[in-house]
Scaffold this motif. Structure first.
Motif, PDB file in Angstrom:
ATOM      1  N   LYS A 170       0.831  -1.132   0.000  1.00 54.93           N
ATOM      2  CA  LYS A 170       0.110   0.001   0.085  1.00 54.93           C
ATOM      3  C   LYS A 170       0.863   1.167   0.123  1.00 54.93           C
ATOM      4  O   LYS A 170       0.672   2.175  -0.754  1.00 54.93           O
ATOM      5  N   ILE A 171       2.116   1.397   1.029  1.00 59.41           N
ATOM      6  CA  ILE A 171       2.722   2.568   0.933  1.00 59.41           C
ATOM      7  C   ILE A 171       3.628   2.821  -0.379  1.00 59.41           C
ATOM      8  O   ILE A 171       3.513   3.798  -0.826  1.00 59.41           O
ATOM      9  N   ARG A 172       4.261   1.527  -0.715  1.00 54.00           N
ATOM     10  CA  ARG A 172       4.934   1.818  -2.080  1.00 54.00           C
ATOM     11  C   ARG A 172       3.972   2.086  -3.335  1.00 54.00           C
ATOM     12  O   ARG A 172       4.320   3.083  -4.117  1.00 54.00           O
ATOM     13  N   VAL A 173       2.755   1.598  -3.501  1.00 55.72           N
ATOM     14  CA  VAL A 173       1.930   1.875  -4.709  1.00 55.72           C
ATOM     15  C   VAL A 173       1.745   3.413  -4.348  1.00 55.72           C
ATOM     16  O   VAL A 173       1.417   4.089  -5.286  1.00 55.72           O
ATOM     17  N   ALA A 174       1.238   3.777  -3.139  1.00 59.21           N
ATOM     18  CA  ALA A 174       0.733   5.346  -3.247  1.00 59.21           C
ATOM     19  C   ALA A 174       1.945   5.931  -3.564  1.00 59.21           C
ATOM     20  O   ALA A 174       1.791   7.122  -4.298  1.00 59.21           O
ATOM     21  N   LYS A 175       3.311   5.836  -3.283  1.00 57.95           N
ATOM     22  CA  LYS A 175       4.318   6.748  -3.551  1.00 57.95           C
ATOM     23  C   LYS A 175       4.810   6.467  -5.078  1.00 57.95           C
ATOM     24  O   LYS A 175       5.030   7.728  -5.610  1.00 57.95           O
ATOM     25  N   LEU A 176       4.318   5.506  -5.581  1.00 57.55           N
ATOM     26  CA  LEU A 176       4.569   5.197  -7.006  1.00 57.55           C
ATOM     27  C   LEU A 176       3.415   6.184  -7.879  1.00 57.55           C
ATOM     28  O   LEU A 176       3.897   6.613  -8.912  1.00 57.55           O
ATOM     29  N   ASP A 177       2.252   6.153  -7.097  1.00 61.18           N
ATOM     30  CA  ASP A 177       1.155   7.263  -8.010  1.00 61.18           C
ATOM     31  C   ASP A 177       1.873   8.582  -7.843  1.00 61.18           C
ATOM     32  O   ASP A 177       1.373   9.379  -8.734  1.00 61.18           O
ATOM     33  N   GLU A 178       2.233   8.716  -6.681  1.00 58.53           N
ATOM     34  CA  GLU A 178       2.538  10.340  -6.389  1.00 58.53           C
ATOM     35  C   GLU A 178       4.016  10.788  -7.400  1.00 58.53           C
ATOM     36  O   GLU A 178       3.985  11.669  -8.088  1.00 58.53           O
ATOM     37  N   ALA A 179       4.746   9.815  -7.728  1.00 61.95           N
ATOM     38  CA  ALA A 179       5.896   9.740  -8.725  1.00 61.95           C
ATOM     39  C   ALA A 179       5.098   9.852 -10.080  1.00 61.95           C
ATOM     40  O   ALA A 179       5.714  10.757 -10.765  1.00 61.95           O
ATOM     41  N   ARG A 180       4.181   9.341 -10.338  1.00 59.95           N
ATOM     42  CA  ARG A 180       3.630   9.447 -11.654  1.00 59.95           C
ATOM     43  C   ARG A 180       2.933  10.715 -12.028  1.00 59.95           C
ATOM     44  O   ARG A 180       3.305  11.419 -12.910  1.00 59.95           O
ATOM     45  N   ASP A 181       2.161  11.448 -10.899  1.00 59.26           N
ATOM     46  CA  ASP A 181       1.488  12.421 -10.820  1.00 59.26           C
ATOM     47  C   ASP A 181       2.752  13.639 -11.167  1.00 59.26           C
ATOM     48  O   ASP A 181       2.440  14.687 -11.646  1.00 59.26           O
ATOM     49  N   LEU A 182       3.706  13.620 -10.234  1.00 58.52           N
ATOM     50  CA  LEU A 182       4.907  14.366 -10.701  1.00 58.52           C
ATOM     51  C   LEU A 182       5.418  14.626 -11.866  1.00 58.52           C
ATOM     52  O   LEU A 182       5.880  15.559 -12.651  1.00 58.52           O
ATOM     53  N   MET A 183       5.781  13.133 -12.410  1.00 62.04           N
ATOM     54  CA  MET A 183       6.234  12.933 -13.638  1.00 62.04           C
ATOM     55  C   MET A 183       5.299  13.828 -14.883  1.00 62.04           C
ATOM     56  O   MET A 183       5.734  14.552 -15.631  1.00 62.04           O
ATOM     57  N   ASN A 184       4.046  13.675 -14.829  1.00 61.04           N
ATOM     58  CA  ASN A 184       2.829  14.254 -15.409  1.00 61.04           C
ATOM     59  C   ASN A 184       2.962  15.835 -15.403  1.00 61.04           C
ATOM     60  O   ASN A 184       2.723  16.465 -16.386  1.00 61.04           O
ATOM     61  N   GLU A 185       3.145  16.531 -14.325  1.00 65.50           N
ATOM     62  CA  GLU A 185       3.294  17.758 -14.235  1.00 65.50           C
ATOM     63  C   GLU A 185       4.678  18.466 -14.976  1.00 65.50           C
ATOM     64  O   GLU A 185       4.463  19.322 -15.684  1.00 65.50           O
ATOM     65  N   LYS A 186       5.663  17.617 -14.827  1.00 63.45           N
ATOM     66  CA  LYS A 186       6.845  18.035 -16.069  1.00 63.45           C
ATOM     67  C   LYS A 186       6.505  17.675 -17.601  1.00 63.45           C
ATOM     68  O   LYS A 186       7.208  18.436 -18.460  1.00 63.45           O
ATOM     69  N   LEU A 187       6.037  16.568 -17.670  1.00 63.25           N
ATOM     70  CA  LEU A 187       5.973  16.201 -18.949  1.00 63.25           C
ATOM     71  C   LEU A 187       4.786  16.662 -19.725  1.00 63.25           C
ATOM     72  O   LEU A 187       4.840  16.571 -21.156  1.00 63.25           O
ATOM     73  N   GLU A 188       3.712  16.966 -19.158  1.00 62.28           N
ATOM     74  CA  GLU A 188       2.575  17.473 -20.080  1.00 62.28           C
ATOM     75  C   GLU A 188       2.790  18.637 -20.990  1.00 62.28           C
ATOM     76  O   GLU A 188       2.371  18.697 -22.128  1.00 62.28           O
ATOM     77  N   PRO A 189       3.660  19.706 -20.499  1.00 58.28           N
ATOM     78  CA  PRO A 189       4.095  20.713 -21.608  1.00 58.28           C
ATOM     79  C   PRO A 189       4.777  20.102 -22.680  1.00 58.28           C
ATOM     80  O   PRO A 189       4.930  20.747 -23.835  1.00 58.28           O
ATOM     81  N   MET A 190       5.498  18.897 -22.654  1.00 54.95           N
ATOM     82  CA  MET A 190       6.184  18.422 -23.602  1.00 54.95           C
ATOM     83  C   MET A 190       5.362  17.435 -24.457  1.00 54.95           C
ATOM     84  O   MET A 190       6.019  16.877 -25.589  1.00 54.95           O
ATOM     85  N   GLY A 191       4.161  17.320 -24.268  1.00 59.81           N
ATOM     86  CA  GLY A 191       3.504  16.446 -25.185  1.00 59.81           C
ATOM     87  C   GLY A 191       3.274  14.925 -24.702  1.00 59.81           C
ATOM     88  O   GLY A 191       2.890  14.058 -25.489  1.00 59.81           O
ATOM     89  N   LEU A 192       3.900  14.667 -23.354  1.00 60.40           N
ATOM     90  CA  LEU A 192       4.088  13.305 -23.072  1.00 60.40           C
ATOM     91  C   LEU A 192       3.055  13.017 -21.999  1.00 60.40           C
ATOM     92  O   LEU A 192       2.814  14.127 -21.148  1.00 60.40           O
ATOM     93  N   LYS A 193       2.755  11.784 -21.544  1.00 61.60           N
ATOM     94  CA  LYS A 193       1.835  11.391 -20.432  1.00 61.60           C
ATOM     95  C   LYS A 193       2.111  10.022 -19.809  1.00 61.60           C
ATOM     96  O   LYS A 193       2.336   9.179 -20.716  1.00 61.60           O
ATOM     97  N   VAL A 194       2.320  10.032 -18.817  1.00 63.45           N
ATOM     98  CA  VAL A 194       2.859   8.736 -17.889  1.00 63.45           C
ATOM     99  C   VAL A 194       1.191   8.191 -17.502  1.00 63.45           C
ATOM    100  O   VAL A 194       0.628   8.630 -16.931  1.00 63.45           O
TER     101      VAL A 194
END
Length: 230
Positions: free
Chosen positions: A185-209
Motif C-alpha cells: 500500500k505504501i509503495r503503490v501510493a508513492k509510485l502514484d505520487e511519482a507518476r503525478d509528479l512526472m506528468n506535471e513536468k511532461l505535460e508541456p512536452m506532450g508526454l503522459k505517464v
C-alpha cells in the motif's frame, strides 16, 4: 508490305511498353521521394524546412497531425516526422544475471517501444540506498508540443521521460524507509505520487505517464538483515 505493317505494329507495341515502364518508374520515384507513409499506431507532423515567398506556409513545425496513410511532402523543402502513438516503456533495471543478454531478447520491433536503462538508486529517509527495478508506461499525446519543446527523433527519451522519471522516483520514494518498500500500500501510493509528479513536468512536452510499476527492491545485505529482523 505485310512485313512492313508487322514491323510498324511491333515498334508501336514496344513504344507503348516503354511509355508504361517509364510511367511506372516515375511513379515509383515520386513515391520514394515525395511521400511518407505513416503506419498503424503512428502519427506524424510536418516540418517546413524552406518556404520561398511563403508558398509552403510558415517555416517550422506545422500544427496538423497526420494519421495513418500516405502523405505528400516536397523533398528538401518539407519533412514529415513520424512518432509512435502506442504505449512506450521505459524500464529501469540492472541485469541480475551476467549470462542474460537483455538487448538480445528484444526484437527489432520491440526496440521502437522499449528503452532499458540502469535501475534507480534511491536514498531513503534514513540515509540508506535501495536499488529499485521500475517500469514507466507512457505515451506521446501531442507530437507538436513534443517537437517544439524537446526535438525530433528519440530526443523525447533522453531529454524528456528519462531524466524526469528518474528524478520523480528518487524524490517520492526517497521519503520511505527501507522496510516501507515491502509494504504494498505504501509503495503503490508513492509510485502514484511519482507518476503525478512526472506528468506535471511532461505535460508541456506532450508526454503522459500512464503507470509506474516497481518490483524487486534490492537492499544492502546489512540493511536487508535489519529489515528481516524487524
Amino acid at each position: 508490305a505485310a512485313k512492313g505493317r508487322e514491323l510498324l505494329e511491333l515498334l508501336r507495341g514496344n513504344r507503348v511498353s516503354l511509355i508504361v515502364m517509364f510511367g511506372l518508374l516515375a511513379l515509383w520515384v515520386f513515391y520514394l521521394t515525395c511521400t511518407t507513409y505513416i503506419g498503424p499506431g503512428e502519427f506524424g507532423i510536418k516540418q517546413v524546412l524552406y518556404s520561398p515567398f511563403g508558398l509552403f506556409g510558415p517555416m517550422g513545425t506545422q500544427k496538423t497531425v497526420y494519421e495513418t496513410g500516405i502523405h505528400h511532402q516536397f523533398p528538401t523543402i518539407e519533412k514529415i516526422l513520424r512518432f509512435p502513438k502506442t504505449i512506450q516503456v521505459l524500464t529501469m533495471r540492472d541485469n541480475p544475471d551476467p549470462r542474460e543478454k537483455i538487448t538480445e531478447t528484444i526484437s527489432a520491433t520491440d526496440e521502437r517501444f522499449t528503452r532499458i536503462v540502469k535501475a534507480a538508486y534511491i536514498q531513503t529517509s534514513d540515509g540508506f540506498y535501495v536499488k529499485m527495478d521500475t517500469c514507466i508506461l507512457y505515451c506521446i499525446e501531442d507530437p507538436v508540443k513534443l517537437v517544439n519543446m524537446v526535438g525530433a527523433g528519440k530526443l523525447y527519451e533522453d531529454n524528456g521521460i528519462l531524466p524526469v522519471a528518474e528524478n520523480a522516483i528518487k524524490v517520492r520514494l526517497g521519503t520511505l524507509q527501507p522496510e516501507d518498500f515491502f509494504d504494498a500500500k505504501i509503495r503503490v501510493a508513492k509510485l502514484d505520487e511519482a507518476r503525478d509528479l512526472m506528468n506535471e513536468k511532461l505535460e508541456p512536452m506532450g508526454l503522459k505517464v500512464k503507470h509506474v510499476l516497481a518490483r524487486y527492491p534490492h537492499l544492502h545485505p546489512d540493511v536487508a538483515a535489519r529489515v528481516e529482523e524487524n
